[in-house]
Design an enzyme around this catalytic site. Structure first.
Site, PDB file in Angstrom:
ATOM      1  N   SER A 287       0.876  -1.175   0.000  1.00 12.70           N
ATOM      2  CA  SER A 287       0.000   0.000   0.000  1.00 12.70           C
ATOM      3  C   SER A 287       0.907   1.215   0.000  1.00 12.70           C
ATOM      4  O   SER A 287       2.083   1.116   0.375  1.00 12.70           O
ATOM      5  CB  SER A 287      -0.845   0.002   1.279  1.00 12.70           C
ATOM      6  OG  SER A 287      -1.434   1.279   1.496  1.00 12.70           O
TER       7      SER A 287
ATOM      8  N   TYR B 216      -2.481  -1.470  10.331  1.00 13.15           N
ATOM      9  CA  TYR B 216      -2.336  -1.672   8.885  1.00 13.15           C
ATOM     10  C   TYR B 216      -1.016  -1.059   8.390  1.00 13.15           C
ATOM     11  O   TYR B 216      -0.265  -1.692   7.644  1.00 13.15           O
ATOM     12  CB  TYR B 216      -3.537  -1.009   8.204  1.00 13.15           C
ATOM     13  CG  TYR B 216      -3.622  -1.120   6.698  1.00 13.15           C
ATOM     14  CD1 TYR B 216      -4.022  -2.312   6.097  1.00 13.15           C
ATOM     15  CD2 TYR B 216      -3.365  -0.021   5.881  1.00 13.15           C
ATOM     16  CE1 TYR B 216      -4.150  -2.398   4.722  1.00 13.15           C
ATOM     17  CE2 TYR B 216      -3.493  -0.104   4.510  1.00 13.15           C
ATOM     18  CZ  TYR B 216      -3.884  -1.297   3.926  1.00 13.15           C
ATOM     19  OH  TYR B 216      -4.012  -1.379   2.564  1.00 13.15           O
TER      20      TYR B 216
END
Ligand code: BGC
Length: 255
Positions: free
Chosen positions: A143, A156
């Site tokens: 990401s 995350y």
């Protein structure tokens, strides 16, 4: 078709970015093992769609947070299609919780599904690739948040940051074996993980305004990058991340 005779595994392959990756790899001629944990009917529909196009795919129920299940994916690729050339560690979840409000359970869930699965997925795929010879590609879907804080989504970010270093370190270690390890860092993509943003018009506008290209990505736009990295054009890439983020990491509101 550049992936003719290649065999791929895609974790979290029956929805979102994973599903688009399955389709993109199959379209290039790869045989694909589709990992999933929920929605067997979605996996079956995807399998059928691929078979109808004359391409090959098999769904396997496997919990990628368990090493034994990851091994099951590799074994299926070898038993059914004879080898493993492309491992896409795509499965991921997020809690949208901050450092102050994350529970131990939430932390462990994110670390196991996002990070541990990529670690052992890389390990088991690389062992098979070394055994069969001829190298291979491991593609970690990380990401922009492997490198860019997202306040309110701390576990995350920690997991994706770990995947960043996994990609670099394993890439260095596996280079001599011809196994290339590359990360793909998407920005905001129209997938179930972003439902809460997409369902909130004000939040969606804020996000779109922060993206130089002015919109979220379609899953296919990430899958195209993965197909490129799996193919003949990407022979000199390893231990790095390609960001497909519409420019969001570089954007500035200019205040
Ligand atoms: C996260 C999303 C976030 C996007 C852009 C993704 O990796 O899953 O929650 O909106 O990055 O910041």
């Amino acid at each position: 078709m550049s992936l003719e005779n290649k065999v791929a595994i895609v974790t979290g392959g029956n929805s979102g970015i994973g599903k688009a990756i399955v389709c993109a790899l199959a379209r290039q001629g790869a045989s694909v093992v589709i990992d999933y944990v929920v929605h067997p009917e979605a996996t079956e529909a995807l399998e059928q769609e691929i078979l109808q196009h004359g391409e090959k795919a098999t769904g396997v129920e496997a919990d990628v947070s368990k090493v034994a299940d990851l091994q099951k994916l590799v074994d299926t690729a070898v038993e059914k299609y004879g080898r493993l050339d492309i491992m896409v560690n795509n499965a991921g979840v997020e809690t949208r919780t901050s450092i102050l409000d994350t529970t131990e359970d939430q932390y462990e869930k994110v670390m196991e599904i996002d990070m541990k699965s990529a670690f052992f997925g890389t390990q088991l795929a690389a062992k098979q690739m070394i055994k069969q010879g001829g190298g291979g590609r491991v593609i970690n879907i990380t990401s922009v948040h492997e490198d860019w804080p997202m306040p309110g989504n701390t576990p995350y970010c920690v997991a994706k940051g770990g995947m960043r270093m996994l990609t670099r370190t394993a890439g260095v270690e596996l280079g001599p074996h011809g196994v290339q390890v590359v990360g793909v860092g998407p920005g905001a993509v129209e997938t179930p993980i972003n439902t809460s943003t997409m369902d909130d018009p004000a939040l969606l506008k804020k996000l779109d305004d922060a993206i130089p290209l002015g919109r979220m990505a379609k899953p296919e736009e990430i899958a195209n990058v993965v197909a490129f990295l799996a193919g003949d054009g990407a022979t000199y890439l390893t231990a790095t991340t390609i960001f497909a983020d519409g420019g969001i990491m570089q954007s500035s509101v200019g205040l």
